[in-house]
Enzyme design. Structure first.
Site, mmCIF file in Angstrom:
data_model
loop_
_atom_site.group_PDB
_atom_site.id
_atom_site.type_symbol
_atom_site.label_atom_id
_atom_site.label_comp_id
_atom_site.label_asym_id
_atom_site.label_seq_id
_atom_site.Cartn_x
_atom_site.Cartn_y
_atom_site.Cartn_z
ATOM 1 N N HIS A 17 55.330 61.668 115.394
ATOM 2 C CA HIS A 17 55.125 62.822 116.277
ATOM 3 C C HIS A 17 54.819 62.342 117.695
ATOM 4 O O HIS A 17 55.288 62.914 118.674
ATOM 5 C CB HIS A 17 53.949 63.680 115.790
ATOM 6 C CG HIS A 17 54.163 64.333 114.453
ATOM 7 N ND1 HIS A 17 53.244 64.278 113.437
ATOM 8 C CD2 HIS A 17 55.205 65.062 113.975
ATOM 9 C CE1 HIS A 17 53.706 64.957 112.392
ATOM 10 N NE2 HIS A 17 54.889 65.434 112.681
ATOM 11 N N LYS A 41 48.060 79.435 103.364
ATOM 12 C CA LYS A 41 48.484 78.137 102.823
ATOM 13 C C LYS A 41 47.466 77.077 103.232
ATOM 14 O O LYS A 41 47.240 76.852 104.420
ATOM 15 C CB LYS A 41 49.870 77.771 103.389
ATOM 16 C CG LYS A 41 50.773 77.162 102.347
ATOM 17 C CD LYS A 41 52.238 77.211 102.702
ATOM 18 C CE LYS A 41 52.673 76.204 103.729
ATOM 19 N NZ LYS A 41 54.085 76.326 104.085
ATOM 20 N N ARG A 90 64.867 63.809 112.143
ATOM 21 C CA ARG A 90 64.917 62.516 111.457
ATOM 22 C C ARG A 90 66.214 62.355 110.696
ATOM 23 O O ARG A 90 66.826 61.320 110.705
ATOM 24 C CB ARG A 90 63.737 62.394 110.487
ATOM 25 C CG ARG A 90 62.411 62.168 111.183
ATOM 26 C CD ARG A 90 61.253 62.456 110.294
ATOM 27 N NE ARG A 90 61.169 63.881 110.013
ATOM 28 C CZ ARG A 90 60.178 64.459 109.357
ATOM 29 N NH1 ARG A 90 59.213 63.730 108.872
ATOM 30 N NH2 ARG A 90 60.165 65.754 109.173
ATOM 31 N N SER A 128 54.009 62.985 107.804
ATOM 32 C CA SER A 128 52.630 63.373 107.465
ATOM 33 C C SER A 128 52.393 63.180 105.971
ATOM 34 O O SER A 128 51.291 62.834 105.551
ATOM 35 C CB SER A 128 52.375 64.838 107.838
ATOM 36 O OG SER A 128 52.485 65.019 109.215
HETATM 37 P P1 ADP Z 1 56.814 71.186 110.327
HETATM 38 O O1 ADP Z 1 56.067 71.557 109.095
HETATM 39 O O2 ADP Z 1 56.833 72.260 111.362
HETATM 40 O O3 ADP Z 1 58.174 70.580 110.118
HETATM 41 P P2 ADP Z 1 55.760 68.557 110.956
HETATM 42 O O4 ADP Z 1 54.361 68.328 111.393
HETATM 43 O O5 ADP Z 1 56.182 67.982 109.663
HETATM 44 O O6 ADP Z 1 55.913 70.120 111.038
HETATM 45 O O7 ADP Z 1 56.766 68.029 112.071
HETATM 46 C C1 ADP Z 1 56.756 68.530 113.378
HETATM 47 C C2 ADP Z 1 58.012 68.054 114.099
HETATM 48 O O8 ADP Z 1 58.009 66.643 114.242
HETATM 49 C C3 ADP Z 1 59.298 68.385 113.361
HETATM 50 O O9 ADP Z 1 60.277 68.728 114.304
HETATM 51 C C4 ADP Z 1 59.649 67.097 112.657
HETATM 52 O O10 ADP Z 1 61.039 66.977 112.413
HETATM 53 C C5 ADP Z 1 59.191 66.085 113.679
HETATM 54 N N1 ADP Z 1 58.856 64.782 113.110
HETATM 55 C C6 ADP Z 1 58.004 64.508 112.108
HETATM 56 N N2 ADP Z 1 57.930 63.185 111.859
HETATM 57 C C7 ADP Z 1 58.777 62.601 112.742
HETATM 58 C C8 ADP Z 1 59.165 61.253 112.979
HETATM 59 N N3 ADP Z 1 58.679 60.235 112.271
HETATM 60 N N4 ADP Z 1 60.045 61.029 113.970
HETATM 61 C C9 ADP Z 1 60.550 62.070 114.668
HETATM 62 N N5 ADP Z 1 60.243 63.357 114.492
HETATM 63 C C10 ADP Z 1 59.366 63.626 113.537
#
Ligand code: ADP
Length: 157
Positions: A17, A41, A90, A128
């Site tokens: 992120h 949730k 990703r 995450s």
């Molecule tokens: P959500 O539940 O809204 O998908 P996340 O916290 O999982 O939220 O992810 C937020 C954003 O960050 C999303 O657009 C996700 O694709 C992106 N993201 C998560 N991990 C990575 C990573 N390692 N590299 C690039 N983008 C990422």
């Protein structure tokens, strides 16, 4: 002033992120990292803790703000004066899901555009979910977290 909203669950905010955020800061004057939560949730961390972790991660960046929201992302954009939504990509699976959401958002709010940032960095595989698994099983998650984050501060017991 070009302002973008970077929404996500951020449960917790990872180095992946953080890389997306740094890229977004090259395009926008201000980026608001927005913790999206659903009150029905239960996450691993509370929305408040997720925000606190992000604040530690971005403490050294002056043009970043952190907020949380539980409604529509486009409403959060309007509330904060953001003209763009940032999403990281990703995999092709991410793209398929995200492009549908982006199209729906454009239909609902034509003044707001989505910007996709590809995960081409060293940490593109980090999620995450991986970090949560490490924390649950007492593994070392530090290399998957941004430098300023001491996760032990946020874990009880
Ligand atoms: P959500 O539940 O809204 O998908 P996340 O916290 O999982 O939220 O992810 C937020 C954003 O960050 C999303 O657009 C996700 O694709 C992106 N993201 C998560 N991990 C990575 C990573 N390692 N590299 C690039 N983008 C990422």
């Amino acid at each position: 002033m070009r302002t973008a909203l970077f929404p996500g669950s951020f449960d917790p905010f990872t180095i992946g992120h953080y890389e997306v955020l740094l890229s977004a800061l090259q395009l926008f004057d201000k980026v608001i990292v927005a913790v999206g939560y659903n009150s029905s949730k239960k996450g691993f961390f509370t929305p408040q803790t997720r925000s606190d972790i992000i604040k530690d991660a971005v403490a050294h960046l002056s043009n970043v703000e952190v907020c949380s929201y539980s409604g529509l992302t486009i409403d959060a954009c309007r509330e904060h004066g953001a003209s763009h939504i940032i999403r990281g990509l990703r995999t092709t699976a991410d793209f398929e899901m995200e492009s549908v959401i982006a199209q729906a958002n454009t239909k609902l709010a034509p003044e707001i555009s989505t910007v996709f940032i590809p995960a081409y960095g060293e940490y593109s595989f980090v999620s995450s979910t991986i970090v949560r698994d490490l924390l649950i099983h007492k593994g070392d998650a530090s290399q998957f977290l941004p430098k300023g984050v001491d996760i032990s501060k946020f874990i009880n017991g």
